[in-house]
Motif scaffolding. Structure first.
Motif, PDB file in Angstrom:
ATOM      1  N   ARG A  69      29.111  24.952  34.635  1.00 37.61           N
ATOM      2  CA  ARG A  69      29.731  26.086  34.937  1.00 37.61           C
ATOM      3  C   ARG A  69      29.296  27.315  34.171  1.00 37.61           C
ATOM      4  NH1 ARG A  69      34.292  29.069  33.162  1.00 37.61           N
ATOM      5  NH2 ARG A  69      35.809  29.592  34.762  1.00 37.61           N
ATOM      6  N   LEU A  82      36.207  35.337  31.896  1.00 37.94           N
ATOM      7  CA  LEU A  82      36.013  34.021  32.726  1.00 37.94           C
ATOM      8  C   LEU A  82      35.203  33.098  32.002  1.00 37.94           C
ATOM      9  CD1 LEU A  82      36.859  33.019  35.680  1.00 37.94           C
ATOM     10  CD2 LEU A  82      34.801  33.635  36.387  1.00 37.94           C
ATOM     11  N   ARG A  93      41.667  37.847  26.028  1.00 36.91           N
ATOM     12  CA  ARG A  93      42.766  37.749  26.705  1.00 36.91           C
ATOM     13  C   ARG A  93      43.964  38.469  26.196  1.00 36.91           C
ATOM     14  NH1 ARG A  93      44.004  34.102  31.501  1.00 36.91           N
ATOM     15  NH2 ARG A  93      45.913  34.719  31.699  1.00 36.91           N
ATOM     16  N   PHE A 100      47.055  43.920  32.854  1.00 40.93           N
ATOM     17  CA  PHE A 100      47.610  43.312  34.018  1.00 40.93           C
ATOM     18  C   PHE A 100      48.805  43.034  33.950  1.00 40.93           C
ATOM     19  CE2 PHE A 100      42.844  42.480  34.181  1.00 40.93           C
ATOM     20  CZ  PHE A 100      42.594  42.672  35.663  1.00 40.93           C
ATOM     21  N   PHE A 250      35.633  41.067  36.718  1.00 39.01           N
ATOM     22  CA  PHE A 250      36.779  41.542  37.755  1.00 39.01           C
ATOM     23  C   PHE A 250      36.179  41.529  39.073  1.00 39.01           C
ATOM     24  CE2 PHE A 250      39.308  43.979  34.457  1.00 39.01           C
ATOM     25  CZ  PHE A 250      39.496  42.956  33.629  1.00 39.01           C
ATOM     26  N   THR A 258      39.882  36.990  46.923  1.00 40.10           N
ATOM     27  CA  THR A 258      40.947  37.482  47.902  1.00 40.10           C
ATOM     28  C   THR A 258      40.701  37.643  49.094  1.00 40.10           C
ATOM     29  OG1 THR A 258      41.311  38.669  45.751  1.00 40.10           O
ATOM     30  CG2 THR A 258      42.780  39.235  47.573  1.00 40.10           C
ATOM     31  N   ALA A 261      41.088  34.256  50.849  1.00 40.24           N
ATOM     32  CA  ALA A 261      42.398  34.183  51.257  1.00 40.24           C
ATOM     33  C   ALA A 261      42.925  34.852  52.330  1.00 40.24           C
ATOM     34  CB  ALA A 261      43.300  34.542  49.940  1.00 40.24           C
ATOM     35  N   PRO A 316      41.104  29.384  47.458  1.00 38.67           N
ATOM     36  CA  PRO A 316      39.732  30.333  47.188  1.00 38.67           C
ATOM     37  C   PRO A 316      38.869  29.891  46.150  1.00 38.67           C
ATOM     38  CG  PRO A 316      41.540  31.721  47.719  1.00 38.67           C
ATOM     39  CD  PRO A 316      42.270  30.239  47.530  1.00 38.67           C
ATOM     40  N   ALA A 317      39.603  29.233  45.099  1.00 43.21           N
ATOM     41  CA  ALA A 317      38.886  28.662  44.121  1.00 43.21           C
ATOM     42  C   ALA A 317      39.259  27.212  43.920  1.00 43.21           C
ATOM     43  CB  ALA A 317      39.440  29.276  42.629  1.00 43.21           C
ATOM     44  N   LEU A 320      38.764  23.328  39.363  1.00 41.58           N
ATOM     45  CA  LEU A 320      38.758  23.553  37.931  1.00 41.58           C
ATOM     46  C   LEU A 320      37.974  22.402  36.932  1.00 41.58           C
ATOM     47  CD1 LEU A 320      42.813  24.475  37.878  1.00 41.58           C
ATOM     48  CD2 LEU A 320      40.940  25.999  38.403  1.00 41.58           C
ATOM     49  N   PRO A 386      46.583  28.254  29.566  1.00 41.98           N
ATOM     50  CA  PRO A 386      46.146  29.349  28.932  1.00 41.98           C
ATOM     51  C   PRO A 386      44.964  30.004  29.559  1.00 41.98           C
ATOM     52  CG  PRO A 386      45.722  27.463  27.404  1.00 41.98           C
ATOM     53  CD  PRO A 386      46.399  26.982  28.745  1.00 41.98           C
ATOM     54  N   ARG A 387      44.078  29.462  30.317  1.00 43.68           N
ATOM     55  CA  ARG A 387      43.301  30.032  31.319  1.00 43.68           C
ATOM     56  C   ARG A 387      43.641  30.433  32.828  1.00 43.68           C
ATOM     57  NH1 ARG A 387      37.785  29.817  28.170  1.00 43.68           N
ATOM     58  NH2 ARG A 387      37.486  31.701  29.433  1.00 43.68           N
ATOM     59  N   CYS A 389      44.682  32.669  35.959  1.00 45.81           N
ATOM     60  CA  CYS A 389      44.036  33.707  36.429  1.00 45.81           C
ATOM     61  C   CYS A 389      44.875  34.884  35.996  1.00 45.81           C
ATOM     62  CB  CYS A 389      44.203  33.569  37.854  1.00 45.81           C
ATOM     63  SG  CYS A 389      43.364  35.082  38.637  1.00 45.81           S
ATOM     64  N   ILE A 390      43.980  35.658  35.354  1.00 44.38           N
ATOM     65  CA  ILE A 390      44.664  37.025  34.663  1.00 44.38           C
ATOM     66  C   ILE A 390      45.180  37.943  35.946  1.00 44.38           C
ATOM     67  CG2 ILE A 390      42.671  38.306  34.109  1.00 44.38           C
ATOM     68  CD1 ILE A 390      44.078  38.744  31.385  1.00 44.38           C
ATOM     69  N   GLY A 391      44.299  37.722  36.924  1.00 45.40           N
ATOM     70  CA  GLY A 391      44.712  38.742  38.103  1.00 45.40           C
ATOM     71  C   GLY A 391      45.449  38.225  39.258  1.00 45.40           C
TER      72      GLY A 391
HETATM   73  C1  HEM Z   1      40.857  32.786  36.391  1.00 45.22           C
HETATM   74  C2  HEM Z   1      41.894  32.096  41.189  1.00 45.22           C
HETATM   75  C3  HEM Z   1      41.921  36.910  41.796  1.00 45.22           C
HETATM   76  C4  HEM Z   1      40.405  37.554  37.252  1.00 45.22           C
HETATM   77  C5  HEM Z   1      40.862  32.387  37.890  1.00 45.22           C
HETATM   78  C6  HEM Z   1      41.261  30.818  37.810  1.00 45.22           C
HETATM   79  C7  HEM Z   1      41.603  30.704  39.096  1.00 45.22           C
HETATM   80  C8  HEM Z   1      41.455  31.926  39.926  1.00 45.22           C
HETATM   81  C9  HEM Z   1      41.979  29.265  39.843  1.00 45.22           C
HETATM   82  C10 HEM Z   1      41.180  29.897  36.582  1.00 45.22           C
HETATM   83  C11 HEM Z   1      39.693  29.206  36.565  1.00 45.22           C
HETATM   84  C12 HEM Z   1      39.987  28.198  35.664  1.00 45.22           C
HETATM   85  O1  HEM Z   1      40.798  27.792  35.002  1.00 45.22           O
HETATM   86  O2  HEM Z   1      38.838  27.445  35.450  1.00 45.22           O
HETATM   87  C13 HEM Z   1      41.671  33.176  41.634  1.00 45.22           C
HETATM   88  C14 HEM Z   1      42.186  33.527  43.331  1.00 45.22           C
HETATM   89  C15 HEM Z   1      42.258  34.988  43.448  1.00 45.22           C
HETATM   90  C16 HEM Z   1      41.835  35.437  42.153  1.00 45.22           C
HETATM   91  C17 HEM Z   1      42.495  32.368  44.178  1.00 45.22           C
HETATM   92  C18 HEM Z   1      42.570  35.642  44.653  1.00 45.22           C
HETATM   93  C19 HEM Z   1      43.460  35.089  45.552  1.00 45.22           C
HETATM   94  C20 HEM Z   1      41.596  37.480  40.639  1.00 45.22           C
HETATM   95  C21 HEM Z   1      41.620  39.083  40.671  1.00 45.22           C
HETATM   96  C22 HEM Z   1      41.172  39.127  39.220  1.00 45.22           C
HETATM   97  C23 HEM Z   1      40.711  38.010  38.859  1.00 45.22           C
HETATM   98  C24 HEM Z   1      41.911  39.946  41.425  1.00 45.22           C
HETATM   99  C25 HEM Z   1      40.766  40.453  38.667  1.00 45.22           C
HETATM  100  C26 HEM Z   1      40.873  41.715  39.054  1.00 45.22           C
HETATM  101  C27 HEM Z   1      40.239  36.396  36.796  1.00 45.22           C
HETATM  102  C28 HEM Z   1      39.810  36.295  35.543  1.00 45.22           C
HETATM  103  C29 HEM Z   1      39.763  34.751  35.074  1.00 45.22           C
HETATM  104  C30 HEM Z   1      40.429  34.249  36.364  1.00 45.22           C
HETATM  105  C31 HEM Z   1      39.294  37.276  34.603  1.00 45.22           C
HETATM  106  C32 HEM Z   1      39.595  34.281  33.939  1.00 45.22           C
HETATM  107  C33 HEM Z   1      40.906  34.000  33.035  1.00 45.22           C
HETATM  108  C34 HEM Z   1      40.601  33.235  31.701  1.00 45.22           C
HETATM  109  O3  HEM Z   1      39.568  32.400  31.732  1.00 45.22           O
HETATM  110  O4  HEM Z   1      41.253  33.522  30.671  1.00 45.22           O
HETATM  111  N1  HEM Z   1      41.202  33.001  38.949  1.00 45.22           N
HETATM  112  N2  HEM Z   1      41.643  34.625  41.269  1.00 45.22           N
HETATM  113  N3  HEM Z   1      41.183  36.770  39.705  1.00 45.22           N
HETATM  114  N4  HEM Z   1      40.660  35.248  37.309  1.00 45.22           N
HETATM  115 FE1  HEM Z   1      41.296  34.911  39.022  1.00 45.22          FE
END
Ligand code: HEM
Length: 441
Positions: A69, A82, A93, A100, A250, A258, A261, A316-317, A320, A386-387, A389-391
């Motif tokens: 990845r 990410l 973080r 956020f 982002f 999104t 979804a 959507p995701a 992991l 800890p990881r 989703c911040i959004g």
């Molecule tokens: C991480 C899903 C929207 C920014 C993640 C992860 C998931 C996820 C499952 C964790 C990935 C992992 O553990 O390997 C989603 C879904 C979204 C969404 C389903 C919408 C329906 C957003 C939005 C933003 C965002 C709107 C920013 C504006 C991030 C970031 C991470 C993250 C920066 C990394 C966090 C870290 O590793 O500390 N997201 N996300 N996401 N997401 Fe989202």
């Protein structure tokens, strides 16, 4: 319908490259943990909520991001949150969490609603014509991201920026065989090469936009729009190139997710007229009394529940991916150091032991009073630990606001010849888009 027996190698390889969510046989939908070793890498597929809590939270330090990845995403997202690891991830973080925070996300509700309502008015002009709602939702979330990230105040032509971004996102996440084989870094990766020009253009515009905003903040802070870019610059915790990497992150992480979804929610509601009528009744009764869109996510439980249930069926995701750093044991199964750990929201959300009628669209599971009974680790659209989703709260707010704005005046009816099949490309997408008839209701 999952197949009964494990796939043989040729079918496995063909399925893995065409649509990875089809790899899983019935066992994976029934058992808490399954071992499936591929290309001689021990692979643990974990669906048990307590086991997931153990790996993603309690023993999270033992599970690093999967190297494949990282090899695929890091050249595009660089030091963004990410793909950041170790001390860089911790510092980033810490810097981004306040950006956020609920207060800031709440302030973005107004531009989200303004964009969504304008988009709904444009769609109303279709007047019963058929359109690909999947593509439309990509345009809408792009519009919202532009408004909340930069207040549409970017240097250069917005349409050129949008095209460069599309090309960039199209190439990001494509797996190159050389990455699978972990070939030396100097050997050229095709998708990276193809994405290079878009990447350079896109980064140049983001850097110029960031510099222009910084100059404005120095000159007249009161005139600077309150968007994510201003918040990032005000936090003063990240370098300029780290800010750029996070803006790109982002966009990469928050736009397509999104959009998918929202598209699946509209499709599922079109297949469940009774559910759709309940959402419409809620909007008709409550929305006129809710002038502040920041209140919508909590005040519109049915709309929110439809969005959450759609993300259960079509996360959507969908996966992991982690790698164990040291030996561990989960649900009685040894996890050797170097093993791949897969927590697949796609499987967990459809697991026979965790959900009643897992294949059915039943938003009431997520209504207040029942939602609290769902195990935190059985529903993972935004990951966990800890990881996480911040959004997540940004996305939930955006989802409810967009749905409320669209469904308040419009009705979407599926108009394809056959129903869409979910396909895993980074996100879970409908294989032939979502042709739907859009008209006023
Ligand atoms: C991480 C899903 C929207 C920014 C993640 C992860 C998931 C996820 C499952 C964790 C990935 C992992 O553990 O390997 C989603 C879904 C979204 C969404 C389903 C919408 C329906 C957003 C939005 C933003 C965002 C709107 C920013 C504006 C991030 C970031 C991470 C993250 C920066 C990394 C966090 C870290 O590793 O500390 N997201 N996300 N996401 N997401 Fe989202």
């Amino acid at each position: 319908v999952p197949h009964e027996k494990p796939l043989g190698l040729p079918r496995f390889l063909a399925t893995a490259s065409r649509n990875p969510i089809e790899i899983w046989g019935q066992r994976a939908y029934r058992e808490p943990v399954v071992r499936a070793d591929w290309l001689r890498v021990p692979t643990i597929v974990l669906s048990d909520p307590a086991g997931i809590r153990h790996c993603l939270v309690e023993n999270a330090a033992n599970y690093a991001l999967q190297p494949l990845r990282q090899r695929v995403l890091r050249p595009f997202l660089r030091d963004g949150l990410l793909t950041a690891e170790g001390e860089l991830w911790r510092r980033t973080r810490r810097a981004l969490s306040p950006v956020f925070a609920p207060r800031n996300v709440g302030r973005l509700a107004a531009p989200m609603a303004e964009r969504s309502q304008r988009f709904a008015e444009d769609l109303a002009r279709l007047d019963g014509a058929v359109t690909d709602v999947s593509t439309q939702m990509t345009l809408l979330t792009y519009d919202i991201l532009q408004a909340t990230l930069f207040t549409n105040d970017i240097t250069g032509r917005p349409d050129e920026f949008a095209h460069a971004m599309e090309r960039f996102l199209h190439r990001m996440g494509r797996v190159d065989p050389l990455d699978i084989l972990d070939a030396p870094a100097f050997l050229p990766r095709i998708w990276r090469l193809m994405g290079r020009r878009a990447n350079q253009y896109f980064r140049r515009i983001i850097a110029e936009t960031r510099d222009r905003r910084r100059a404005l903040l120095a000159r007249d802070p009161a005139a600077a729009p309150q968007d994510l870019l201003t918040l990032l610059l005000e936090s003063e915790a990240l370098s300029d190139s780290e800010i750029d990497d996070n803006i790109i992150t982002f966009i990469g992480a928050g736009h397509e997710t999104t959009a998918r979804a929202l598209g699946w929610t509209l499709y599922l509601l079109s297949q469940a007229p009774a559910e759709r009528a309940l959402v419409e009744a809620e909007l008709d009764a409550l929305l006129p009394g809710l002038p502040d869109p920041g209140d919508w996510p909590n005040a519109l439980p049915r709309t929110r529940a439809a969005f959450e249930e759609a993300m259960r069926l079509y996360p959507p995701a969908p996966s992991l991916n982690r790698t164990a750093l040291a030996d561990d044991r989960v649900c009685g199964m040894p996890v050797p150091a170097g093993a791949s750990l897969l927590v697949l929201p796609w499987l967990v959300h459809r697991h026979e032991t965790l959900w009643d009628q897992p294949g059915h669209f039943r938003p009431e599971r997520f209504l207040p009073g029942r939602r609290e009974r769902i195990d935190r680790f059985a529903y993972l659209p935004f990951g966990a630990g800890p990881r996480v989703c911040i959004g997540a709260s940004f996305a939930m707010q955006e989802g409810v606001i967009a749905l409320a704005s669209l469904l308040r005046h419009l009705r979407f009816d599926f108009a394809g010849e056959r129903h869409p099949m979910p396909v895993q490309k980074i996100t879970v997408q409908p294989d032939r888009g979502l042709p739907m008839r859009v008209g006023r209701r």
